[in-house]
Design a protein around this motif. Structure first.
Motif, PDB file in Angstrom:
ATOM      1  N   ASN A   4       0.930  -1.217   0.048  1.00 41.25           N
ATOM      2  CA  ASN A   4       0.011   0.523   0.252  1.00 41.25           C
ATOM      3  C   ASN A   4       1.134   1.219   0.283  1.00 41.25           C
ATOM      4  OD1 ASN A   4      -1.801  -1.137  -0.159  1.00 41.25           O
ATOM      5  ND2 ASN A   4      -2.712  -1.471   2.386  1.00 41.25           N
ATOM      6  N   THR A   5       2.147   1.323   0.719  1.00 42.89           N
ATOM      7  CA  THR A   5       2.470   2.686   0.939  1.00 42.89           C
ATOM      8  C   THR A   5       3.244   2.706  -0.658  1.00 42.89           C
ATOM      9  OG1 THR A   5       3.682   1.957   3.460  1.00 42.89           O
ATOM     10  CG2 THR A   5       4.917   3.508   1.897  1.00 42.89           C
ATOM     11  N   GLU A   7       2.515   1.472  -3.714  1.00 42.22           N
ATOM     12  CA  GLU A   7       1.417   1.878  -4.281  1.00 42.22           C
ATOM     13  C   GLU A   7       0.719   3.785  -4.206  1.00 42.22           C
ATOM     14  OE1 GLU A   7      -1.531  -0.222  -3.121  1.00 42.22           O
ATOM     15  OE2 GLU A   7      -0.888  -2.239  -5.325  1.00 42.22           O
ATOM     16  N   THR A   8       1.146   4.453  -2.650  1.00 42.10           N
ATOM     17  CA  THR A   8       0.787   5.635  -2.452  1.00 42.10           C
ATOM     18  C   THR A   8       1.990   6.746  -3.379  1.00 42.10           C
ATOM     19  OG1 THR A   8      -0.825   4.561  -0.327  1.00 42.10           O
ATOM     20  CG2 THR A   8       0.775   6.873  -0.369  1.00 42.10           C
ATOM     21  N   ALA A  11       1.282   6.812  -6.803  1.00 43.20           N
ATOM     22  CA  ALA A  11       0.677   7.584  -6.879  1.00 43.20           C
ATOM     23  C   ALA A  11       1.038   9.299  -7.210  1.00 43.20           C
ATOM     24  CB  ALA A  11      -0.506   7.366  -5.197  1.00 43.20           C
ATOM     25  N   TYR A  12       1.824   9.997  -6.014  1.00 44.23           N
ATOM     26  CA  TYR A  12       2.006  11.284  -6.281  1.00 44.23           C
ATOM     27  C   TYR A  12       3.280  11.062  -7.214  1.00 44.23           C
ATOM     28  CZ  TYR A  12      -0.622  11.678  -2.130  1.00 44.23           C
ATOM     29  OH  TYR A  12      -1.492  11.815  -1.256  1.00 44.23           O
TER      30      TYR A  12
END
Length: 275
Positions: A4-5, A7-8, A11-12
């Motif tokens: 999740n980290t 992927e985050t 995302a930026y």
């Protein structure tokens, strides 16, 4: 959690830029760091980072392009320190200490007499992912690719200069030129890495991976490969820790390197005792 980290982060855009640029800079620092540590030039990286900060501070006050000023200044200083270190005029470590402290003092003095410690100068001193613009990231990527390409091109020459200057010179290798090449590549790596790691921490990317890898292996090629892998892994892990803990990225990366260094030292010591 980890997935999740990651992927985050992707995302930026600014985090993605920082990740790509940071991985390439870490790789450059690791490759050059092995030769610098073996030649006992590791403190040159620390000295150049302070020179880079002084040059960036002056450029900021004069409204000049920071990297456009810092890169040539650091290259000139790297060649100067290399010449001094190989001469009997002054002790090499003393020369690095004098140049390092002098450049840092000039930078702080110039800043204090002008606009003070603004955000841009602060970021160059301590590093910041947020400070890495698209243009900065592109420059870092291009310069990193050039550095890696030149390192691969001159690998055999750098190898010979690293281990035995006298023998290399006797075989016809122009040791002075290739020592300068090593110093110039180091100077550029330090400058482009300062935006993210900061002037006070960039030298850790040069020293830690090389030192750790030498505890694991005794052959040059293996040390190079291990150093490169460790440097990139420590950077990525440090960036993830920084993102999750909302901590400075430069400090997080250094702490991860220190942890790996301690673990490696303990494991190596225990292994030797068992043998």
């Amino acid at each position: 959690m980890l997935i999740n980290t990651i992927e985050t982060i992707f995302a930026y855009p600014f985090l993605t830029r920082a990740l790509v640029a940071g991985v390439l800079i870490s790789l450059c620092a690791a490759l050059l760091g092995v030769s610098l540590v073996l030649k006992r030039y590791s403190m040159i990286g620390d000295g150049l980072s302070h020179v880079g900060f002084g040059a960036l501070a002056v450029a900021s006050v004069l409204n000049l392009a920071p990297l456009g000023v810092a890169i040539p200044v650091c290259i000139i200083c790297a060649i100067f320190l290399l010449r001094i270190k190989n001469s009997s005029f002054i002790n090499g470590d003393n020369a690095i200490a004098i140049v390092s402290s002098g450049a840092l003092a000039i930078g702080i003095l110039v800043i204090s007499m002008s606009s003070g410690m603004n955000t841009d100068v602060y970021n160059y001193m301590f590093g910041s992912i947020l400070a890495l613009s698209r243009e900065d990231a592109m420059l870092c990527v291009i310069m990193s690719i050039v550095i890696i390409s030149l390192y691969i091109l001159f690998y055999n020459r750098i190898f010979s200069v690293t281990f035995d200057d006298v023998f290399a010179s006797a075989t016809g290798t122009k040791t002075g030129i290739y020592s300068i090449v090593l110093a110039v590549l180091t100077a550029v790596t330090v400058v482009i890495g300062m935006r993210m790691m900061g002037a006070l921490l960039i030298s850790s990317l040069i020293i830690f991976p090389a030192t750790i890898s030498m505890k694991i292996s005794g052959t040059y090629k293996k040390v190079i490969c291990i150093s490169a892998v460790l440097s990139v892994l420590c950077f990525v892990i440090g960036m993830i820790v920084s993102f999750n803990a909302d901590a400075p990225v430069g400090a997080s990366i250094v702490v991860i390197n220190i942890i790996v260094f301690i673990i490696t030292s303990v494991v190596t010591a225990v292994t030797r005792r068992i043998r």
